[in-house]
Every structure is written in structure tokens, then in C-alpha cells.
Design a protein around this motif. Structure first.
Motif, PDB file in Angstrom:
ATOM      1  N   UNK A   9      -1.975 -26.594  60.596  1.00  0.00           N
ATOM      2  CA  UNK A   9      -1.206 -27.807  60.305  1.00  0.00           C
ATOM      3  C   UNK A   9      -1.313 -28.904  61.366  1.00  0.00           C
ATOM      4  N   UNK A  10      -1.292 -28.545  62.635  1.00  0.00           N
ATOM      5  CA  UNK A  10      -1.350 -29.570  63.679  1.00  0.00           C
ATOM      6  C   UNK A  10      -2.698 -30.277  63.686  1.00  0.00           C
ATOM      7  N   UNK A  11      -3.761 -29.507  63.552  1.00  0.00           N
ATOM      8  CA  UNK A  11      -5.096 -30.091  63.515  1.00  0.00           C
ATOM      9  C   UNK A  11      -5.256 -30.978  62.285  1.00  0.00           C
ATOM     10  N   UNK A  12      -4.738 -30.524  61.158  1.00  0.00           N
ATOM     11  CA  UNK A  12      -4.839 -31.317  59.943  1.00  0.00           C
ATOM     12  C   UNK A  12      -4.095 -32.643  60.097  1.00  0.00           C
ATOM     13  N   UNK A  13      -2.866 -32.597  60.590  1.00  0.00           N
ATOM     14  CA  UNK A  13      -2.065 -33.816  60.736  1.00  0.00           C
ATOM     15  C   UNK A  13      -2.740 -34.797  61.685  1.00  0.00           C
ATOM     16  N   UNK A  14      -3.313 -34.316  62.744  1.00  0.00           N
ATOM     17  CA  UNK A  14      -3.939 -35.204  63.726  1.00  0.00           C
ATOM     18  C   UNK A  14      -5.210 -35.859  63.199  1.00  0.00           C
ATOM     19  N   UNK A  15      -5.896 -35.193  62.282  1.00  0.00           N
ATOM     20  CA  UNK A  15      -7.263 -35.617  61.959  1.00  0.00           C
ATOM     21  C   UNK A  15      -7.536 -35.992  60.506  1.00  0.00           C
ATOM     22  N   UNK A  16      -6.579 -35.830  59.611  1.00  0.00           N
ATOM     23  CA  UNK A  16      -6.922 -36.075  58.210  1.00  0.00           C
ATOM     24  C   UNK A  16      -7.201 -37.553  57.948  1.00  0.00           C
ATOM     25  N   UNK A  17      -8.092 -37.768  56.995  1.00  0.00           N
ATOM     26  CA  UNK A  17      -8.356 -39.100  56.452  1.00  0.00           C
ATOM     27  C   UNK A  17      -7.635 -39.213  55.104  1.00  0.00           C
ATOM     28  N   UNK A  18      -7.433 -40.432  54.640  1.00  0.00           N
ATOM     29  CA  UNK A  18      -6.708 -40.631  53.390  1.00  0.00           C
ATOM     30  C   UNK A  18      -7.349 -39.859  52.239  1.00  0.00           C
ATOM     31  N   UNK A  19      -8.668 -39.770  52.245  1.00  0.00           N
ATOM     32  CA  UNK A  19      -9.360 -39.060  51.166  1.00  0.00           C
ATOM     33  C   UNK A  19      -9.028 -37.569  51.151  1.00  0.00           C
ATOM     34  N   UNK A  20      -8.596 -37.032  52.285  1.00  0.00           N
ATOM     35  CA  UNK A  20      -8.255 -35.609  52.356  1.00  0.00           C
ATOM     36  C   UNK A  20      -6.945 -35.285  51.633  1.00  0.00           C
ATOM     37  N   UNK A  21      -6.170 -36.308  51.307  1.00  0.00           N
ATOM     38  CA  UNK A  21      -4.845 -36.073  50.730  1.00  0.00           C
ATOM     39  C   UNK A  21      -4.869 -35.866  49.217  1.00  0.00           C
ATOM     40  N   UNK A  22      -6.023 -36.140  48.588  1.00  0.00           N
ATOM     41  CA  UNK A  22      -6.095 -35.985  47.129  1.00  0.00           C
ATOM     42  C   UNK A  22      -5.768 -34.563  46.698  1.00  0.00           C
ATOM     43  N   UNK A  23      -6.074 -33.587  47.548  1.00  0.00           N
ATOM     44  CA  UNK A  23      -5.837 -32.188  47.182  1.00  0.00           C
ATOM     45  C   UNK A  23      -4.350 -31.858  47.074  1.00  0.00           C
ATOM     46  N   UNK A  24      -3.496 -32.768  47.566  1.00  0.00           N
ATOM     47  CA  UNK A  24      -2.051 -32.542  47.487  1.00  0.00           C
ATOM     48  C   UNK A  24      -1.427 -33.160  46.229  1.00  0.00           C
ATOM     49  N   UNK A  25      -2.247 -33.812  45.401  1.00  0.00           N
ATOM     50  CA  UNK A  25      -1.725 -34.521  44.225  1.00  0.00           C
ATOM     51  C   UNK A  25      -0.883 -33.628  43.326  1.00  0.00           C
ATOM     52  N   UNK A  26      -1.295 -32.382  43.176  1.00  0.00           N
ATOM     53  CA  UNK A  26      -0.624 -31.491  42.224  1.00  0.00           C
ATOM     54  C   UNK A  26       0.430 -30.601  42.872  1.00  0.00           C
ATOM     55  N   UNK A  27       0.660 -30.792  44.171  1.00  0.00           N
ATOM     56  CA  UNK A  27       1.679 -29.954  44.820  1.00  0.00           C
ATOM     57  C   UNK A  27       3.064 -30.338  44.304  1.00  0.00           C
ATOM     58  N   UNK A  28       3.869 -29.333  44.035  1.00  0.00           N
ATOM     59  CA  UNK A  28       5.238 -29.617  43.601  1.00  0.00           C
ATOM     60  C   UNK A  28       6.152 -28.452  43.994  1.00  0.00           C
ATOM     61  N   UNK A  29       7.317 -28.798  44.515  1.00  0.00           N
ATOM     62  CA  UNK A  29       8.394 -27.826  44.716  1.00  0.00           C
ATOM     63  C   UNK A  29       9.680 -28.505  44.260  1.00  0.00           C
ATOM     64  N   UNK A  30      10.160 -28.081  43.116  1.00  0.00           N
ATOM     65  CA  UNK A  30      11.343 -28.694  42.509  1.00  0.00           C
ATOM     66  C   UNK A  30      11.129 -30.209  42.369  1.00  0.00           C
ATOM     67  N   UNK A  31      11.889 -31.043  43.059  1.00  0.00           N
ATOM     68  CA  UNK A  31      11.706 -32.491  42.916  1.00  0.00           C
ATOM     69  C   UNK A  31      10.798 -33.084  43.997  1.00  0.00           C
ATOM     70  N   UNK A  32      10.262 -32.252  44.874  1.00  0.00           N
ATOM     71  CA  UNK A  32       9.342 -32.700  45.925  1.00  0.00           C
ATOM     72  C   UNK A  32       7.925 -32.603  45.357  1.00  0.00           C
TER      73      UNK A  32
END
Length: 255
Positions: free
Chosen positions: A73-96
Motif C-alpha cells: 500500500x505505501x509503495x502504491x500510494x507514493x507512486x501510482x499514476x492516474x491510469x493505475x486507478x481504473x482497476x478500482x472502478x468496480x470496488x464496492x463496500x456497502x456505500x463506499x
């Protein structure tokens, strides 16, 4: 029970429930996978954010989040590019949902780059406040300095709007409380344990009322303040250790 008997009773229950056996059944197991303080803090913050509802679902979805971050998680937060966030599009936990999640990741990256991480951001908010609950409110303002949808703000509680802020208080217990039994991490030094507040929920609230530690009927910021005052009389240095006692008494229906 008089005050002395109540303290002895609760201190004993802390010893019973504040043990490593607690970890495998609690969302705190996720940050316990890591040894680096930044990994612990970032994973802990995200896990605490979705820590409501069914416990099995919380843990499963927390594992999914960590997998999406390549289990670093720390490495990801420090280094991700906007394009890396597409994989989170379908994440869901209740209303999050995915949009909420991506905004949280952007905010965490902003805090990492500008404040050198969550500890310093929380410490700065606390240092300019009269108490930690006000500090949480100031941290929320800082967190949402990045562009965001208005709906996402509901996922960070604000004690100054009378929220009990259960999940943030739980996260701060994890990070700040020096726990000789190894459940809480105690890796942050800029906020004292004595300033922490109990993560108040339905179960700990009900047990607190049965023990006459709490009179207020609503589980809100005013109830947190009332319970803070009662628990700090029992242990002014480590008042939130009693979260283990109150949670255990409720979970195992001892009262």
C-alpha cells in the motif's frame, strides 16, 4: 459496583480480551500483515474506512483493496499514476464505491507528498486543536483538499458535527496506543494515548450504559465526550484500553 470494583472488573476484562487471539477475528488483521509503518498506517486507514457492516465482508473487501494495491500500500500510494486507478472502478463496500475509493487514494497520495504521511497530517491537526476530536475534524478538512464528489465526504466522520467518529477513533487507537500485548501498533508518537477516545458503537455504548459509565442515550460525539471523562478517571494514561473490555463484554454477552 463502586468505582474501585468497576475498575478492577474492567481491568480484568482488558487482560482477557486484549490478547493476540483478538487479531484473527478483527479487521486489524489486515495491517498486521505488514511491518513497515507506512504500510501499516495506509492499510489501517483504508480498512478502518470500510469497517462497518458484516465483519467477514469487511475483511474480504479489505483483502481485495490490498490486492489491488499489489499488497504494497505505501509503495502504491507514493507512486501510482492516474491510469493505475481504473482497476478500482468496480470496488464496492456497502456505500463506499469505486469513485470514493479512487478519491481516497488521491487524497492519501497528496498527504504523503505534502505532509509526509498520515501521522504528520493527524499530528498537525491535533497540535492546532483543543482536543483530538477537534483534530479529527481539521484532518477531514485537510483530507478533502483534493478534488472530490460531495458524496464522498460522508466516509470521513466529523466529531464537530456530533458524529462519534467510531472508525477514525478506532484507527487512531491502532496507530497511537502502545500495546504491550501486541494488538494495537503504537507506531505514532506525536499524539498521546491519553488524548484518544473510545470507538463508540452500539455494543460498547450499551455495555457502558449498563455499567453506568454513560448516561446519554445517543451514540454521538457528546456521548464520546461523556465516556472519555469516565474512562480517563479509571486510567488517565491509557483510557481506550477499555474498548477491549467493553467490546468483549458485549460480543460475548457477559452482561
Amino acid at each position: 459496583m463502586n468505582k474501585k470494583e468497576l475498575k478492577e472488573f474492567l481491568d480484568h476484562k482488558v487482560e482477557v480480551y486484549n490478547t493476540p487471539d483478538f487479531i484473527p477475528h478483527d479487521p486489524i488483521q489486515i495491517p498486521h500483515r505488514y511491518s513497515d509503518p507506512k504500510d501499516i498506517a495506509i492499510s489501517g486507514f483504508l480498512v478502518a474506512t470500510i469497517a462497518w457492516g458484516n465483519r467477514k465482508s469487511i475483511i474480504n473487501n479489505s483483502n481485495k483493496l490490498m490486492d489491488l494495491m499489489d499488497d504494497s500500500p505505501a509503495d502504491f500510494i507514493s507512486n501510482f499514476q492516474e491510469s493505475d486507478l481504473a482497476q478500482f472502478d468496480d470496488f464496492v463496500h456497502r456505500t463506499f464505491n469505486g469513485e470514493d475509493c479512487k478519491m481516497f487514494l488521491r487524497a492519501l497520495q497528496d498527504i504523503e507528498l505534502k505532509d509526509d504521511g498520515l501521522e504528520h497530517a493527524f499530528a498537525k491537526a491535533y497540535s492546532t486543536s483543543t482536543h483530538l476530536q477537534e483534530g479529527i475534524s481539521k484532518f477531514k478538512q485537510r483530507f478533502f483538499e483534493v478534488d472530490h464528489l460531495a458524496r464522498t465526504q460522508k466516509h470521513v466522520s466529523d466529531p464537530m458535527k456530533n458524529s462519534s467518529a467510531k472508525r477514525i477513533n478506532m484507527f487512531l487507537r491502532w496507530m497511537v496506543r502502545k500495546d504491550q500485548n501486541g494488538v494495537d501498533f503504537g507506531i505514532w508518537d506525536q499524539i498521546p494515548m491519553s488524548a484518544l477516545s473510545l470507538p463508540l458503537d452500539v455494543h460498547t455504548g450499551n455495555i457502558s450504559r449498563k455499567l453506568k459509565l454513560l448516561k446519554r442515550k445517543q451514540n454521538d460525539a457528546k456521548a464520546v465526550l461523556e465516556l472519555d471523562q469516565a474512562l480517563r478517571k479509571l486510567d488517565p494514561i491509557d483510557p481506550v484500553k477499555y474498548d477491549f473490555a467493553l467490546f468483549g463484554l458485549g460480543a460475548f454477552k457477559e452482561l
